[in-house]
Design an enzyme around this catalytic site. Structure first.
Site: not given
Length: 265
Positions: A43, A69, A148, A161, A165, A196
């Site tokens: 992480d 990263d 996603s 995004y 994805k 989350t």
């Protein structure tokens, strides 16, 4: 993390989980460890990685925390190398790390676009590239990546995004085709709206209300709720196990039926 004996079906195997400090990543790292795997928790937030790794070890598992990263080639090569040096092998890569920035084509800056593509798409490519020699050597290597529901239905003001994805699904399918003959399986999990820390952060931006967004998403599910990290983790653990030995190139939707109800009367 639970101390429940899950049969140690992953005993002796080693897994890397990126974005493993919180949410889906942490739940998956904990569950893989509960099944017997040794887990490298990766992480960019070092404290989160340490917390997850300590929790696994407190429950009797073995874990290693790595601050990195997921979009950096140098960091990716380092966390794969460090994992193999620590545990002696690598069997599972769960490419889960991702970032989200709101914006349309007109409002997303090139910098934000590059960062989302860099972490969400280039990152899994880099991780797979570094991990595959070890996964092939393991003889039954597994790659799982988190896409996603936005890749299936699209999401408003999320162009970078959505694009990243969506591309991730193609990347994983290509890996499945190219390396299945070498014993590597590769699959994608597609979570729906999942409660989350990342979701809380996304809904905290101006113009979004967390409670309203959660209520709207829950109403779309035939099950009447949003997902939990553990819901997705169970699918990840299954795909990493020999129970899924004939599943590769698949896109597994874990969304409580949300995507089948979008647009329904």
């Amino acid at each position: 993390m639970s101390n429940v004996d899950l049969g140690a079906e992953l005993d002796g195997r080693v897994a890397i989980v990126t974005g493993g400090g919180n949410g889906i990543g942490r739940a998956s790292a904990e569950l893989l460890a509960a099944h017997g795997a040794r887990v490298a928790v990766v992480d960019w937030k070092g404290a989160a990685a340490e917390s997850a790794a300590h929790g696994i070890e407190a429950a009797g598992g073995r874990a290693l925390a790595i601050t990195a990263d997921a979009g950096s080639e140098v960091d990716v090569d380092r966390f794969v190398r460090t994992t193999v040096e620590a545990f002696g092998r690598l069997d599972i890569l769960f490419a889960n790390a991702a970032i989200h920035r709101f914006g349309t084509v007109l409002t997303t800056t090139p910098e934000d676009w590059d960062r989302m593509i860099g972490v969400n798409l280039r990152g899994p490519y880099l991780a797979a590239r570094a991990a595959l020699p070890h996964l092939i050597a393991a003889g039954r290597g597994v790659i799982v990546a988190t896409s996603s529901d936005c890749a299936i239905r699209t999401c408003s003001q999320s162009v970078g995004y959505v694009a990243s994805k969506h591309g991730l699904i193609g990347l994983v399918r290509s890996i499945a085709v190219d390396f299945g003959g070498k014993g590597v399986r590769a699959n994608v999990v597609v979570p729906g709206v999942t409660d989350t820390p990342g979701l809380h952060g996304w809904y905290a931006v101006e113009g979004h209300d967390f409670d309203a967004g959660i209520a709207k998403a829950a109403a779309l599910s035939p099950l009447g709720r949003v997902g939990l990290p553990s819901d997705v983790a169970e699918t990840v653990a299954f795909l990493c196990s020999d129970r899924a030995q004939y599943i590769t190139g698949a896109t597994i939707v874990v969304d409580g039926g949300m995507t089948v109800t979008y647009g329904a009367d």
